[in-house]
Design a protein around this motif. Structure first.
Motif, PDB file in Angstrom:
ATOM      1  N   UNK A 116      -2.951  -1.719  -5.094  1.00  0.00           N
ATOM      2  CA  UNK A 116      -1.989  -3.006  -4.403  1.00  0.00           C
ATOM      3  C   UNK A 116      -1.886  -3.003  -2.912  1.00  0.00           C
ATOM      4  N   UNK A 117      -3.155  -2.544  -2.047  1.00  0.00           N
ATOM      5  CA  UNK A 117      -3.952  -2.038  -0.630  1.00  0.00           C
ATOM      6  C   UNK A 117      -2.961  -0.469  -0.216  1.00  0.00           C
ATOM      7  N   UNK A 118      -2.111  -0.770   1.609  1.00  0.00           N
ATOM      8  CA  UNK A 118      -2.419   0.645   2.234  1.00  0.00           C
ATOM      9  C   UNK A 118      -1.195   1.192   1.863  1.00  0.00           C
ATOM     10  N   UNK A 119      -1.274   2.875   1.513  1.00  0.00           N
ATOM     11  CA  UNK A 119       0.523   2.620   1.399  1.00  0.00           C
ATOM     12  C   UNK A 119       1.052   4.323   2.630  1.00  0.00           C
ATOM     13  N   UNK A 120       1.935   4.013   2.913  1.00  0.00           N
ATOM     14  CA  UNK A 120       2.196   5.035   3.463  1.00  0.00           C
ATOM     15  C   UNK A 120       2.325   6.832   2.670  1.00  0.00           C
ATOM     16  N   UNK A 121       2.229   7.779   3.013  1.00  0.00           N
ATOM     17  CA  UNK A 121       2.359   9.050   2.228  1.00  0.00           C
ATOM     18  C   UNK A 121       1.854   9.746   3.683  1.00  0.00           C
TER      19      UNK A 121
END
Length: 180
Positions: A116-121
């Motif tokens: 789904x692409x980049x994600x903040x974590x």
């Protein structure tokens, strides 16, 4: 990688492990005999607080456990797994699944971009679901996240075994090394 102990990562909690085989052992490149070996097969997980605060993650890399003498994958090497992320807290309800994947039965570091692409974590939950044939535990030699703002080896011309990944050549640890 912000998921490495050397870069400030911390295992917040886990489902458990075999003696002297806790999840923190997969958060470095010392793969010779160091790996996380779960205490069972079902309901296994490790929650990791990333070093450096909130990060934008693009995927993960992991390596199954190598048999100590033959260099082939151990029977308990991770096969199927999930990755969940939270940008707020380590509470279970705060996590969202971002990856379900299958590791090849090879002892090389393997990359898995988030579909789904980049994600903040701020937190990552690693959930090993199955292994290659062991009836007792699931083993992961290396687990790391890839981040937009952190250097990472994305490919290499060769690697002898998972005990000597290319990342070990730049990890700042004089006790690890890359062999081709």
């Amino acid at each position: 990688s912000p998921s490495l102990i050397a870069n400030g990562a911390v295992v917040v909690r886990s489902s458990g492990s075999l003696p002297s085989a806790g999840p923190e052992l997969m958060l470095d490149y010392n793969t010779g005999s160091s790996s996380w070996r779960t205490a069972g097969l079902a309901g296994q997980y490790a929650v990791i607080q990333l070093g450096g605060g909130l990060r934008t993650l693009t995927g993960v890399q992991l390596s199954p456990l190598s048999d100590c003498c033959s260099g082939t994958p151990a029977n308990e090497s991770v096969k199927d797994f999930e990755v969940w992320v939270s940008s707020t807290t380590s509470d279970d309800a705060a996590f969202t699944r971002v990856l379900t994947a299958t590791a090849l039965n090879r002892v090389l570091l393997q990359g898995f971009p988030f579909p789904g692409g980049p994600v903040p974590a701020l937190y990552v939950k690693y959930v090993p679901l199955s292994n290659n044939s062991s009836t007792s535990s699931i083993a992961t030699a290396v687990f790391e996240v890839t981040a937009d703002d952190a250097a990472a080896v994305v490919s290499a011309s060769s690697q002898w075994t998972s005990s000597f990944p290319p990342q070990a050549g730049t990890d700042g640890n004089s006790f690890t090394r890359w062999l081709t």
